[in-house]
Design an enzyme around this catalytic site. Structure first.
Site, PDB file in Angstrom:
ATOM      1  N   LYS A  66      15.274  -7.334   8.919  1.00 22.28           N
ATOM      2  CA  LYS A  66      14.657  -7.337   7.589  1.00 22.28           C
ATOM      3  C   LYS A  66      15.284  -6.296   6.667  1.00 22.28           C
ATOM      4  CE  LYS A  66      12.211  -7.885   4.086  1.00 22.28           C
ATOM      5  NZ  LYS A  66      12.227  -9.060   3.244  1.00 22.28           N
ATOM      6  N   ARG A 112      22.057  -7.261   0.504  1.00 22.60           N
ATOM      7  CA  ARG A 112      21.960  -7.791  -0.860  1.00 22.60           C
ATOM      8  C   ARG A 112      22.212  -6.675  -1.890  1.00 22.60           C
ATOM      9  NH1 ARG A 112      21.317 -12.478  -2.849  1.00 22.60           N
ATOM     10  NH2 ARG A 112      20.336 -12.803  -4.874  1.00 22.60           N
ATOM     11  N   CYS A 169      11.025  -4.210  -2.951  1.00 22.69           N
ATOM     12  CA  CYS A 169      11.814  -4.311  -1.715  1.00 22.69           C
ATOM     13  C   CYS A 169      13.256  -3.816  -1.796  1.00 22.69           C
ATOM     14  CB  CYS A 169      11.795  -5.760  -1.238  1.00 22.69           C
ATOM     15  SG  CYS A 169      10.131  -6.323  -0.875  1.00 22.69           S
TER      16      CYS A 169
HETATM   17  N1  LIG Z   1       6.674  -8.233  -2.757  1.00 16.81           N
HETATM   18  C1  LIG Z   1       7.529  -8.933  -2.074  1.00 16.81           C
HETATM   19  O1  LIG Z   1       8.114  -9.859  -2.624  1.00 16.81           O
HETATM   20  C2  LIG Z   1       7.808  -8.674  -0.606  1.00 16.81           C
HETATM   21  C3  LIG Z   1       8.691  -9.518   0.069  1.00 16.81           C
HETATM   22  C4  LIG Z   1       8.952  -9.288   1.406  1.00 16.81           C
HETATM   23  C5  LIG Z   1       8.358  -8.216   2.053  1.00 16.81           C
HETATM   24  N2  LIG Z   1       7.523  -7.395   1.370  1.00 16.81           N
HETATM   25  C6  LIG Z   1       6.913  -6.282   2.089  1.00 16.81           C
HETATM   26  O2  LIG Z   1       5.554  -6.604   2.310  1.00 16.81           O
HETATM   27  C7  LIG Z   1       4.737  -5.431   2.228  1.00 16.81           C
HETATM   28  C8  LIG Z   1       3.669  -5.644   1.178  1.00 16.81           C
HETATM   29  O3  LIG Z   1       4.297  -5.824  -0.070  1.00 16.81           O
HETATM   30  P1  LIG Z   1       3.495  -6.368  -1.327  1.00 16.81           P
HETATM   31  O4  LIG Z   1       4.515  -6.632  -2.376  1.00 16.81           O
HETATM   32  O5  LIG Z   1       2.574  -7.448  -0.926  1.00 16.81           O
HETATM   33  O6  LIG Z   1       2.642  -5.065  -1.705  1.00 16.81           O
HETATM   34  P2  LIG Z   1       1.429  -4.995  -2.754  1.00 16.81           P
HETATM   35  O7  LIG Z   1       1.431  -3.607  -3.274  1.00 16.81           O
HETATM   36  O8  LIG Z   1       1.516  -6.127  -3.721  1.00 16.81           O
HETATM   37  O9  LIG Z   1       0.156  -5.240  -1.858  1.00 16.81           O
HETATM   38  C9  LIG Z   1      -0.288  -4.328  -0.918  1.00 16.81           C
HETATM   39  C10 LIG Z   1      -1.796  -4.397  -0.886  1.00 16.81           C
HETATM   40  O10 LIG Z   1      -2.256  -3.603   0.188  1.00 16.81           O
HETATM   41  C11 LIG Z   1      -3.438  -2.938  -0.228  1.00 16.81           C
HETATM   42  N3  LIG Z   1      -3.660  -1.781   0.621  1.00 16.81           N
HETATM   43  C12 LIG Z   1      -3.025  -0.581   0.591  1.00 16.81           C
HETATM   44  N4  LIG Z   1      -3.497   0.215   1.542  1.00 16.81           N
HETATM   45  C13 LIG Z   1      -4.444  -0.480   2.201  1.00 16.81           C
HETATM   46  C14 LIG Z   1      -5.285  -0.191   3.304  1.00 16.81           C
HETATM   47  N5  LIG Z   1      -5.224   0.987   3.921  1.00 16.81           N
HETATM   48  N6  LIG Z   1      -6.165  -1.134   3.701  1.00 16.81           N
HETATM   49  C15 LIG Z   1      -6.229  -2.330   3.081  1.00 16.81           C
HETATM   50  N7  LIG Z   1      -5.453  -2.667   2.049  1.00 16.81           N
HETATM   51  C16 LIG Z   1      -4.564  -1.750   1.607  1.00 16.81           C
HETATM   52  C17 LIG Z   1      -3.177  -2.610  -1.672  1.00 16.81           C
HETATM   53  O11 LIG Z   1      -4.382  -2.354  -2.375  1.00 16.81           O
HETATM   54  C18 LIG Z   1      -2.472  -3.870  -2.150  1.00 16.81           C
HETATM   55  O12 LIG Z   1      -3.379  -4.828  -2.647  1.00 16.81           O
HETATM   56  C19 LIG Z   1       5.706  -4.284   1.934  1.00 16.81           C
HETATM   57  O13 LIG Z   1       6.082  -3.666   3.118  1.00 16.81           O
HETATM   58  C20 LIG Z   1       6.901  -4.979   1.327  1.00 16.81           C
HETATM   59  O14 LIG Z   1       8.073  -4.251   1.510  1.00 16.81           O
HETATM   60  C21 LIG Z   1       7.218  -7.601   0.048  1.00 16.81           C
END
Ligand SMILES: NC(=O)c1ccc[n+]([C@@H]2O[C@H](COP(=O)([O-])OP(=O)(O)OC[C@H]3O[C@@H](n4cnc5c(N)ncnc54)[C@H](O)[C@@H]3O)[C@@H](O)[C@H]2O)c1
Length: 452
Positions: free
Chosen positions: A223, A230, A277
């Site tokens: 990952k 990229r 990311c």
């Molecule tokens: N955004 C993307 O396109 C994407 C793509 C691939 C991977 N990821 C990975 O996925 C993960 C999440 O990314 P995202 O973009 O969804 O993040 P985000 O910030 O949109 O969502 C994270 C959520 O987790 C909640 N949160 C934080 N701490 C918490 C806790 N202790 N208990 C419960 N909820 C909690 C936050 O309030 C938030 O709603 C990251 O590791 C990111 O690198 C993201």
């Protein structure tokens, strides 16, 4: 019946109950998809507003996400998805998926406060025989050094015996969340081979692509490496763009011709790299080996990409100078504040860096973005009386816009294009001073000193 068989059956019969921790860009579509195929799903988030919205069937993501708002409303109405802030729901969960944010700090080290808090809150509520899947992106070694030790709770339970542990990183991208979720292959890293097989059975219900089974550290590496790869490729395109500008060539033409050579695929240069990311995953990869391997290419690529919004400021200064206006005291319209076209996601937005730089140099900045609520409005109204327009994001609205109509609204007709929304400045921008990333300078018919 063994614990493995019992969980396998509940997944196969879709009677397993799922909890998804973190209802963001990843967790929300994941919850909705599992609910859509028939599982009972509880979304768990610390953000009460988000939880309330989800329970009302309202999608908290504002960007263009085809099908997501409708699907969310449907599964909430059907009673298959609800949301809460209460971790005790995990006591009845067969599967807990964790999708909380995993950012980096100012010295590029992972900031795992959300991940640590989520796993710590889960640990006392974890049901015997349940499966825990970390979907968040993490540095190589994190499952081994951070997640498993917390869940094993000083040896009171063992991964592979008392619970199943998996790292299955997401590959989705905002704008394509549901589509990516269904059609992109996934790497399923199991702490044990049985854990990987169980997770594969689960993801088979929502993923119509390959599910590659491996171990946790390989999944962590894959990952972070795919996003570091990229970033390095984009940095190459950006460096090429800077060289083209310097020698007066058009990087878009150079790129097109280079890509005719077998095996070459130069990516799109632009005004910077943002989002949750790509700007941080390369650092997570490098962090995985810090102290032993000193990464050189990854930080160099990050430097180039981080420089691009600052370069946009340089181009703006240069274009304004040609129009007879200093940046200090100028009013500059920055178009696009999300990091990606047609998205509301402003995390690590290159525009934020540009705005700070322009303000530092004494400009007054106005921002427009059709997808970010605080910056919405009619473009013509926003740019009224500005000395320059700087395009940072290729939103559809900007791609389709007839820029020539802006001339009468601007104090100086200056346009700086960071995303090639203007393809032919000579034709599309009569009388404008134009600058663009990787583009040769265009001296407009109005030439030097264009303006009122
Ligand atoms: N955004 C993307 O396109 C994407 C793509 C691939 C991977 N990821 C990975 O996925 C993960 C999440 O990314 P995202 O973009 O969804 O993040 P985000 O910030 O949109 O969502 C994270 C959520 O987790 C909640 N949160 C934080 N701490 C918490 C806790 N202790 N208990 C419960 N909820 C909690 C936050 O309030 C938030 O709603 C990251 O590791 C990111 O690198 C993201």
């Amino acid at each position: 019946m063994t614990v493995f068989q019992s969980l396998w059956n509940r997944i196969e019969e879709q009677t397993a109950h799922l909890v998804v921790v973190g209802l963001g860009y990843v967790g929300l579509p994941v919850s909705a998809r599992f609910a859509q195929v028939g599982f009972g799903v509880t979304g768990l988030d610390v953000d009460e507003h988000k939880v309330a919205k989800v329970n009302a069937g309202v999608c908290p993501i504002e960007g263009d996400e085809p099908g997501l708002a409708e699907l969310l409303a449907e599964v909430v109405a059907a009673g298959r998805l609800r949301a809460t802030t209460d971790y005790t729901v995990c006591q009845k969960a067969d599967v807990v998926l964790v999708a909380v944010e995993t950012p980096i700090d100012s010295i590029h080290q992972p900031r795992y406060s959300a991940l640590r808090a989520a796993v710590r809150a889960l640990e006392p509520n974890l049901m015997a025989g349940a499966m825990v899947i970390i979907e968040s992106t993490v540095a190589p070694g994190t499952m081994d050094r951070l997640v498993r030790p917390i869940l094993e709770a000083n040896g009171s339970r063992r991964s592979g015996m008392d619970f199943y542990l998996i790292h299955c990183p997401e590959r989705v991208m905002p704008g394509l969340l549901l589509k990516n979720l269904a059609h992109l292959s996934r790497v399923v890293g199991g702490d044990t081979p049985e854990a990987a097989r169980l997770a594969q059975r689960l993801y088979r219900t929502i993923v119509e692509a390959e599910l590659d089974l491996t171990d946790c550290v390989t999944a962590e590496l894959v990952k972070t490496a795919e996003n570091a790869y990229r970033d390095v490729q984009i940095a190459f395109a950006n460096e090429l763009a800077l060289i083209c500008e310097h020698v007066g060539a058009d990087v878009w033409q150079v790129r097109e011709l280079v890509n005719k050579s077998p095996g070459r695929d130069v990516l799109l240069p632009g005004a910077g790299v943002g989002g949750h990311c790509i700007p941080k995953d390369p650092w997570l990869l490098a962090y995985g080996a810090s102290g032993t391997v000193s990464a050189k290419l990854i930080p160099a690529a990050r430097d180039i990409n981080d420089f691009m919004p600052l370069h946009m400021a340089e181009l703006t200064v240069d274009a304004l100078e040609e129009a007879g206006q200093e940046l200090e005291g100028a009013r500059v319209a920055v178009l696009g504040y999300a990091y990606l076209e047609n998205s509301d996601d402003t995390r690590n937005s290159p525009s934020e860096v540009l705005v700070a730089r322009l303000q530092e140099l004494g400009a007054e900045v106005v921002i427009h973005d059709p997808w970010v609520p605080e910056y919405r409005g009619a473009l013509e109204v926003r740019v009224q009386g500005c000395d320059a327009v700087v395009v940072m994001v290729a939103h559809d609205e900007y791609r389709r816009f007839d820029w020539s109509v802006l001339k009468k609204h601007l104090r100086h007709p200056v346009l700086v294009d960071g995303r090639r929304v203007v393809v032919d400045p000579g034709r599309q921008l009569p009388g404008f001073v134009f600058r663009g990333v990787g583009r040769p300078q265009v001296r407009s018919a109005a030439g030097s000193g264009a303006g009122p």
